[in-house]
Design an enzyme around this catalytic site. Structure first.
Site, PDB file in Angstrom:
ATOM      1  N   CYS A 123       0.807  -1.218   0.000  1.00  0.00           N
ATOM      2  CA  CYS A 123       0.000   0.000   0.000  1.00  0.00           C
ATOM      3  C   CYS A 123       0.845   1.275   0.000  1.00  0.00           C
ATOM      4  O   CYS A 123       1.630   1.502   0.922  1.00  0.00           O
ATOM      5  CB  CYS A 123      -0.904  -0.015   1.237  1.00  0.00           C
ATOM      6  SG  CYS A 123      -1.882   1.466   1.445  1.00  0.00           S
ATOM      7  N   TRP A 155      -6.472  -7.969   5.025  1.00  0.00           N
ATOM      8  CA  TRP A 155      -5.138  -7.898   5.612  1.00  0.00           C
ATOM      9  C   TRP A 155      -5.026  -8.907   6.749  1.00  0.00           C
ATOM     10  O   TRP A 155      -5.837  -8.907   7.665  1.00  0.00           O
ATOM     11  CB  TRP A 155      -4.867  -6.487   6.144  1.00  0.00           C
ATOM     12  CG  TRP A 155      -4.785  -5.453   5.068  1.00  0.00           C
ATOM     13  CD1 TRP A 155      -5.707  -4.494   4.776  1.00  0.00           C
ATOM     14  CD2 TRP A 155      -3.714  -5.269   4.151  1.00  0.00           C
ATOM     15  NE1 TRP A 155      -5.282  -3.730   3.725  1.00  0.00           N
ATOM     16  CE2 TRP A 155      -4.051  -4.180   3.323  1.00  0.00           C
ATOM     17  CE3 TRP A 155      -2.492  -5.923   3.930  1.00  0.00           C
ATOM     18  CZ2 TRP A 155      -3.214  -3.724   2.293  1.00  0.00           C
ATOM     19  CZ3 TRP A 155      -1.664  -5.469   2.906  1.00  0.00           C
ATOM     20  CH2 TRP A 155      -2.021  -4.383   2.106  1.00  0.00           C
ATOM     21  N   ARG A 195     -14.991  -0.487   6.805  1.00  0.00           N
ATOM     22  CA  ARG A 195     -13.792  -0.796   6.021  1.00  0.00           C
ATOM     23  C   ARG A 195     -12.569  -0.832   6.929  1.00  0.00           C
ATOM     24  O   ARG A 195     -12.304   0.112   7.656  1.00  0.00           O
ATOM     25  CB  ARG A 195     -13.612   0.252   4.925  1.00  0.00           C
ATOM     26  CG  ARG A 195     -14.751   0.274   3.936  1.00  0.00           C
ATOM     27  CD  ARG A 195     -14.727   1.486   3.004  1.00  0.00           C
ATOM     28  NE  ARG A 195     -13.430   1.623   2.364  1.00  0.00           N
ATOM     29  CZ  ARG A 195     -12.566   2.581   2.654  1.00  0.00           C
ATOM     30  NH1 ARG A 195     -12.857   3.479   3.585  1.00  0.00           N
ATOM     31  NH2 ARG A 195     -11.408   2.648   2.019  1.00  0.00           N
ATOM     32  N   THR A 197      -8.967  -0.666   6.925  1.00  0.00           N
ATOM     33  CA  THR A 197      -7.890  -0.284   6.033  1.00  0.00           C
ATOM     34  C   THR A 197      -6.576  -0.064   6.771  1.00  0.00           C
ATOM     35  O   THR A 197      -6.541   0.088   7.990  1.00  0.00           O
ATOM     36  CB  THR A 197      -8.272   1.004   5.292  1.00  0.00           C
ATOM     37  OG1 THR A 197      -8.476   2.044   6.268  1.00  0.00           O
ATOM     38  CG2 THR A 197      -9.566   0.832   4.500  1.00  0.00           C
ATOM     39  N   VAL A 198      -5.503  -0.009   6.000  1.00  0.00           N
ATOM     40  CA  VAL A 198      -4.193   0.406   6.493  1.00  0.00           C
ATOM     41  C   VAL A 198      -3.753   1.604   5.656  1.00  0.00           C
ATOM     42  O   VAL A 198      -4.180   1.733   4.509  1.00  0.00           O
ATOM     43  CB  VAL A 198      -3.161  -0.737   6.381  1.00  0.00           C
ATOM     44  CG1 VAL A 198      -3.499  -1.862   7.322  1.00  0.00           C
ATOM     45  CG2 VAL A 198      -3.018  -1.249   4.953  1.00  0.00           C
ATOM     46  N   GLU A 213      -6.265   7.743   8.438  1.00  0.00           N
ATOM     47  CA  GLU A 213      -5.999   8.643   7.317  1.00  0.00           C
ATOM     48  C   GLU A 213      -4.500   8.872   7.248  1.00  0.00           C
ATOM     49  O   GLU A 213      -3.891   9.416   8.178  1.00  0.00           O
ATOM     50  CB  GLU A 213      -6.749   9.959   7.501  1.00  0.00           C
ATOM     51  CG  GLU A 213      -6.291  11.093   6.610  1.00  0.00           C
ATOM     52  CD  GLU A 213      -6.312  10.730   5.137  1.00  0.00           C
ATOM     53  OE1 GLU A 213      -5.267  10.923   4.476  1.00  0.00           O
ATOM     54  OE2 GLU A 213      -7.350  10.234   4.644  1.00  0.00           O
ATOM     55  N   SER A 214      -3.895   8.462   6.147  1.00  0.00           N
ATOM     56  CA  SER A 214      -2.439   8.450   6.063  1.00  0.00           C
ATOM     57  C   SER A 214      -1.821   9.829   6.232  1.00  0.00           C
ATOM     58  O   SER A 214      -0.785   9.970   6.898  1.00  0.00           O
ATOM     59  CB  SER A 214      -1.987   7.833   4.737  1.00  0.00           C
ATOM     60  OG  SER A 214      -2.406   8.632   3.644  1.00  0.00           O
ATOM     61  N   TYR A 261      -4.702   5.043  -9.783  1.00  0.00           N
ATOM     62  CA  TYR A 261      -5.865   4.208  -9.478  1.00  0.00           C
ATOM     63  C   TYR A 261      -7.041   4.553 -10.390  1.00  0.00           C
ATOM     64  O   TYR A 261      -7.812   3.677 -10.781  1.00  0.00           O
ATOM     65  CB  TYR A 261      -6.267   4.367  -8.010  1.00  0.00           C
ATOM     66  CG  TYR A 261      -5.344   3.637  -7.065  1.00  0.00           C
ATOM     67  CD1 TYR A 261      -5.610   2.324  -6.699  1.00  0.00           C
ATOM     68  CD2 TYR A 261      -4.205   4.245  -6.555  1.00  0.00           C
ATOM     69  CE1 TYR A 261      -4.755   1.641  -5.845  1.00  0.00           C
ATOM     70  CE2 TYR A 261      -3.349   3.570  -5.706  1.00  0.00           C
ATOM     71  CZ  TYR A 261      -3.630   2.266  -5.355  1.00  0.00           C
ATOM     72  OH  TYR A 261      -2.781   1.581  -4.515  1.00  0.00           O
TER      73      TYR A 261
END
Length: 408
Positions: A123, A155, A195, A197-198, A213-214, A261
């Site tokens: 990711c 994951w 969801r 997520t990572v 949130e990255s 994407y």
């Protein structure tokens, strides 16, 4: 924000857009009950032969066979893509938003190990958190658990990490002992069915998701945990450059980070054409800008560079082939490729780049884009030895200039 593998893991309906989308496998293999004996354990070879001839042999005209298979696959592909990558009515990919944004309480964490980072190596959004964590020297203060994408895209933690020099590798969940990232999310008060997520930042004591949130996470790592960092003087978002960083992010995020994407997950020709033109016009502009500027904002590495780097390092490995970003390879951009090598060679950055895991996470997991799951050979320009070649960009730092952000 959404990474490739995590785009497969959450059941519809999809929320809004971020850093990662998920898809549950829709494939079921009929099996006999383990408590029953099959009535005919040995299939009738004559029956199989007849069926094969009916489906694939001269019993069905080749033209009809091709059109039938094509229309069936097209319908199945659109169904899978609607789950993998939500789109608008024009077929344009729309990215869901993060469910857990930054909380001011996280700046109050003052002891090592109070926060735990969950990532997946394929990711790019998770990768940016690993880069900033390493550059700031937060490896001890913020431990990390590295998950791998499962065959259904979820994951999961598969086993103890196998050392690979100083490179980050997948391993167990060292904070909660969970088997999947979804299990970690469900540990929070009230549980969670959204969801999973990572990257995801976890509060160890409160058993709570702090943020997934990255960009919020890398801003926290940059300036919110300096009391725990071994390199607190490094500032990847200095006040005089904040405006320029924001301006670059407004260009890079929609057209490059998310742009690849939008190309790979486009569900119509028009959506793809729009995305690919915006992607390469932006890459052309950035390459030209980097001809006389070492980094995006001048002589100083910033968060904007980190965000661009984690997409660029995957470009020839994955996006050029699998996501149909084929107009040019990154290696054909002299300034962009040298700029990427420049960042790659910063101490600790290369150790965050696991190319095998990145390729597996895309080619072996994104079934609608690569049904064979065959992973192509790594391009020679993406190998560590090549990326370690001199980039000759230090001379650009000797020029005193007022760097302006180009207008698209």
């Amino acid at each position: 924000m959404t990474c490739a593998a995590s785009l497969l893991t959450s059941p519809p309906p999809f929320p809004t857009a971020t850093t990662k989308t998920h898809f549950k496998s829709r494939y079921f293999i009929p099996r006999m009950s383990l408590n029953q004996n099959p009535p005919n354990p040995t299939p009738n070879p004559n029956l199989l032969t007849s069926l094969t001839k009916l489906l694939w042999g001269p019993s069905l005209p080749p033209q009809l066979l091709i059109s039938t298979v094509r229309s069936t696959w097209s319908a199945a592909w659109h169904l899978m893509m609607s789950q993998l990558a939500p789109s608008d009515p024009t077929g344009r990919y729309t990215r869901p938003t993060s469910q857990f944004r930054s909380n001011t309480q996280i700046t109050l964490q003052n002891k090592p190990g109070a926060l735990h980072l969950y990532v997946g190596l394929p990711c790019p959004w998770a990768h940016r958190t690993l880069v900033v964590r390493a550059l700031k020297g937060l490896e001890t203060a913020v431990p990390v658990s590295v998950a791998s994408p499962g065959v259904d895209g979820s994951w999961e933690f598969r086993g103890r990490a196998i050392p690979d020099g100083d490179r980050v590798v997948p391993g167990l969940d060292s904070a909660n002992g969970c088997k999947t990232v979804r299990e970690v999310y469900k540990l929070r008060r009230g549980g969670y069915n959204g969801r999973c997520t990572v990257p995801m930042l976890w509060d160890v004591e409160r058993k709570e998701v702090v943020c997934n949130e990255s960009y919020d996470i890398i801003e926290l790592f940059n300036s919110g945990l300096n009391g725990l960092a071994s390199n607190p003087d490094l500032d990847l978002s200095p006040p005089p450059l904040k405006r320029k960083i924001e301006e670059w992010n407004r260009i890079i995020y929609p057209n490059v980070n998310n742009g690849v994407y939008r190309c790979g997950f486009a569900q119509s020709q028009e959506a793809y054409d729009s995305a690919v033109n915006e992607l390469f016009s932006t890459l052309d502009m950035v390459d030209d800008h980097l001809g006389d500027s070492r980094y995006l904002c001048g002589d100083v590495l910033t968060l904007a560079d980190v965000c661009l780097f984690t997409t660029l390092i995957r470009f020839d490995l994955v996006y050029n082939v699998l996501f149909k970003c084929t107009k040019r390879k990154l290696i054909e951009y002299p300034n962009l490729h040298a700029y990427m090598r420049d960042i790659y060679q910063i101490p600790k950055v290369a150790a965050t780049c696991n190319f095998g895991a990145i390729m597996d996470g895309y080619y072996k997991i994104l079934f609608p884009l690569n049904p064979s799951s065959i992973r192509p050979v790594m391009p020679s320009g993406c190998e560590h030895e090549f990326l370690s070649q001199p980039h000759n960009r230090t001379s650009l730092s000797l020029v005193d200039k007022n760097v302006q952000v180009p207008v698209l």
